[in-house]
Enzyme design. Structure first.
Site, mmCIF file in Angstrom:
data_model
loop_
_atom_site.group_PDB
_atom_site.id
_atom_site.type_symbol
_atom_site.label_atom_id
_atom_site.label_comp_id
_atom_site.label_asym_id
_atom_site.label_seq_id
_atom_site.Cartn_x
_atom_site.Cartn_y
_atom_site.Cartn_z
ATOM 1 N N TYR A 164 -7.501 -7.447 11.939
ATOM 2 C CA TYR A 164 -6.170 -7.313 10.686
ATOM 3 C C TYR A 164 -5.373 -8.144 11.512
ATOM 4 O O TYR A 164 -4.504 -9.145 10.274
ATOM 5 C CB TYR A 164 -5.261 -5.281 10.136
ATOM 6 C CG TYR A 164 -4.515 -5.808 9.359
ATOM 7 C CD1 TYR A 164 -4.153 -6.035 8.285
ATOM 8 C CD2 TYR A 164 -3.028 -5.399 10.664
ATOM 9 C CE1 TYR A 164 -2.901 -5.452 7.318
ATOM 10 C CE2 TYR A 164 -2.032 -5.223 9.705
ATOM 11 C CZ TYR A 164 -1.817 -5.302 8.725
ATOM 12 O OH TYR A 164 -0.917 -4.706 7.173
ATOM 13 N N LYS A 168 -3.145 -11.385 9.821
ATOM 14 C CA LYS A 168 -1.803 -10.945 9.502
ATOM 15 C C LYS A 168 -0.731 -12.251 10.071
ATOM 16 O O LYS A 168 0.287 -12.884 9.740
ATOM 17 C CB LYS A 168 -1.061 -9.642 10.123
ATOM 18 C CG LYS A 168 -1.877 -9.052 8.685
ATOM 19 C CD LYS A 168 -1.507 -9.327 7.383
ATOM 20 C CE LYS A 168 -1.179 -8.173 6.499
ATOM 21 N NZ LYS A 168 -0.909 -8.883 5.191
HETATM 22 N N1 LIG Z 1 1.926 -0.457 4.319
HETATM 23 C C1 LIG Z 1 2.962 -0.783 5.680
HETATM 24 O O1 LIG Z 1 3.491 -0.457 6.349
HETATM 25 C C2 LIG Z 1 2.546 -2.343 5.001
HETATM 26 C C3 LIG Z 1 3.096 -3.192 7.088
HETATM 27 C C4 LIG Z 1 2.853 -4.099 6.861
HETATM 28 C C5 LIG Z 1 2.193 -5.263 5.980
HETATM 29 N N2 LIG Z 1 1.667 -4.598 5.208
HETATM 30 C C6 LIG Z 1 1.142 -5.284 4.209
HETATM 31 O O2 LIG Z 1 1.798 -5.147 2.958
HETATM 32 C C7 LIG Z 1 0.595 -5.517 1.741
HETATM 33 C C8 LIG Z 1 0.150 -4.277 0.704
HETATM 34 O O3 LIG Z 1 -0.382 -3.412 1.420
HETATM 35 P P1 LIG Z 1 0.529 -1.669 1.238
HETATM 36 O O4 LIG Z 1 0.878 -0.803 2.407
HETATM 37 O O5 LIG Z 1 0.673 -1.318 -0.707
HETATM 38 O O6 LIG Z 1 -0.931 -0.743 0.673
HETATM 39 P P2 LIG Z 1 -2.182 -0.687 -0.317
HETATM 40 O O7 LIG Z 1 -3.202 -0.527 0.065
HETATM 41 O O8 LIG Z 1 -1.849 0.285 -0.957
HETATM 42 O O9 LIG Z 1 -1.906 -1.768 -1.413
HETATM 43 C C9 LIG Z 1 -2.959 -3.001 -0.896
HETATM 44 C C10 LIG Z 1 -3.973 -3.794 -2.465
HETATM 45 O O10 LIG Z 1 -4.321 -4.628 -3.078
HETATM 46 C C11 LIG Z 1 -5.675 -4.419 -3.723
HETATM 47 N N3 LIG Z 1 -6.569 -4.726 -2.651
HETATM 48 C C12 LIG Z 1 -6.967 -5.058 -1.689
HETATM 49 N N4 LIG Z 1 -8.114 -5.887 -1.575
HETATM 50 C C13 LIG Z 1 -8.203 -6.691 -2.672
HETATM 51 C C14 LIG Z 1 -8.675 -8.083 -3.139
HETATM 52 N N5 LIG Z 1 -9.408 -8.312 -2.215
HETATM 53 N N6 LIG Z 1 -8.140 -8.584 -4.523
HETATM 54 C C15 LIG Z 1 -7.381 -8.747 -4.771
HETATM 55 N N7 LIG Z 1 -6.624 -6.775 -4.287
HETATM 56 C C16 LIG Z 1 -7.401 -6.171 -3.218
HETATM 57 C C17 LIG Z 1 -6.069 -2.929 -2.871
HETATM 58 O O11 LIG Z 1 -6.610 -1.992 -4.591
HETATM 59 C C18 LIG Z 1 -3.948 -2.356 -3.137
HETATM 60 O O12 LIG Z 1 -3.739 -2.415 -4.580
HETATM 61 C C19 LIG Z 1 -0.389 -5.457 2.526
HETATM 62 O O13 LIG Z 1 -1.240 -7.496 2.474
HETATM 63 C C20 LIG Z 1 -0.809 -4.876 3.559
HETATM 64 O O14 LIG Z 1 -1.348 -5.316 5.163
HETATM 65 C C21 LIG Z 1 1.810 -3.119 4.621
#
Ligand SMILES: NC(=O)c1ccc[n+]([C@@H]2O[C@H](COP(=O)([O-])OP(=O)(O)OC[C@H]3O[C@@H](n4cnc5c(N)ncnc54)[C@H](O)[C@@H]3O)[C@@H](O)[C@H]2O)c1
Length: 287
Positions: A164, A168
């Protein structure tokens, strides 16, 4: 401010968590939104149209404009189909918010090729597939806003997230070059590093921390970076729990040698090489 009014935006992974919030705020501010989500589980397995449909309906019920897309960002065909949805339904594409993501956490010692590939495919190849499909349109119209989603796990490292974290930080590498190649076409490329309570973090952060991390906090940063007014490019903005802050790679003043130093000469000046006093933002010496 003109903001995103009348713009067409794609938000990947917008069926829940952060992406849903980005899509809702973009629509509230007058953008037409392609709500993309594969609808699978946190580890990327499975698929369903329900998540994207639900958020697209939330937007249209509130008087906004949205269309749902269920394509997989991890395939080149998927990225092309998502951008095609924007063109077919709304006639253009202005804003790309690369947000879709999955996790396959495991220590590097135990990582399988499959776990490595799955995570890089969604985050890194997924960002490539959608952005590369949009790029010719953005260049042609001489306007575009590309946003990628990085993470403190990539910027600073996190135990069990080598796959990851690699992906990232990879997307930050991408915006650094897209910012240069896009500048003459009025295309900016920036990253947000969110910290939010979503299904991705629900079991890794303590409940009292999660309570302060409403994912809605990240979306104003995304919408501002997507706005007409914001000309910042190649920036990384940390956005979590009400705190917004620029993240920057810095370069120390360092030590200079006129002749190739011996290892011992270099070791003798190690503290000077490491000293961040007076450090400045790094830049590519060939530019
Ligand atoms: N939550 C955090 O604290 C955090 C921190 C750093 C980065 N992020 C990043 O933020 C983004 C959103 O994450 P989140 O926390 O909302 O999690 P989440 O799991 O709620 O959202 C991710 C979404 O992406 C969709 N998805 C996954 N694979 C896919 C694909 N191949 N094609 C289309 N859609 C797809 C999933 O169905 C899901 O709805 C991600 O890139 C995650 O890595 C989140």
């Amino acid at each position: 401010m003109a903001g995103v009014e009348g713009r067409v935006a794609v938000v990947t992974g917008a069926g829940g968590g952060l992406g849903r919030q980005h899509a809702l705020l973009l629509a509230e501010r007058g953008a037409k939104v392609v709500v993309n989500d594969l609808g699978g589980a946190r580890d990327g397995t499975g698929a369903s149209s329900a998540a994207a449909d639900k958020v697209a309906k939330e937007i249209t019920d509130a008087g906004g404009e949205a269309t749902a897309s269920y394509d997989n960002v991890a395939t080149h065909g998927g990225g092309a189909a998502i951008v095609r949805a924007a063109i077919d339904v709304f006639g253009k594409i202005d804003i790309v918010v690369n947000n879709a993501g999955i996790l396959r956490d495991v220590t590097f010692a135990k990582m399988t090729d499959e776990q490595w590939d799955a995570v890089l495919k969604v985050h890194l190849y997924g960002t490539y597939s959608v952005t590369s499909a949009a790029w010719p349109h953005l260049r042609e119209q001489a306007y575009g806003r590309v946003i990628v989603t990085t993470s403190t796990s990539g910027l600073y490292g996190n135990f069990g997230q080598s796959n990851y974290g690699t992906a990232k930080l990879g997307v930050v590498g991408l915006i650094n070059t897209l910012a240069l190649e896009g500048s003459r076409y009025n295309i900016t490329a920036n990253a947000i590093a969110p910290v939010a309570a979503t299904r991705m973090t629900e079991d890794v952060l303590p409940p009292e921390t999660l309570a302060a991390l409403d994912p809605a906090f990240a979306s104003p940063a995304v919408v501002y970076l997507a706005s007409e007014e914001c000309t910042a490019t190649a920036e990384v903005i940390l956005a979590g729990g009400g705190r917004y802050a620029r993240v920057r790679l810095m370069q120390a003043k360092g030590a200079h040698f006129d002749e190739v130093p011996t290892v011992e000469d270099l070791a003798a000046r190690w503290s000077q090489i490491m000293d961040l006093e007076g450090a400045e933002p790094g830049h590519n010496p060939v530019r």
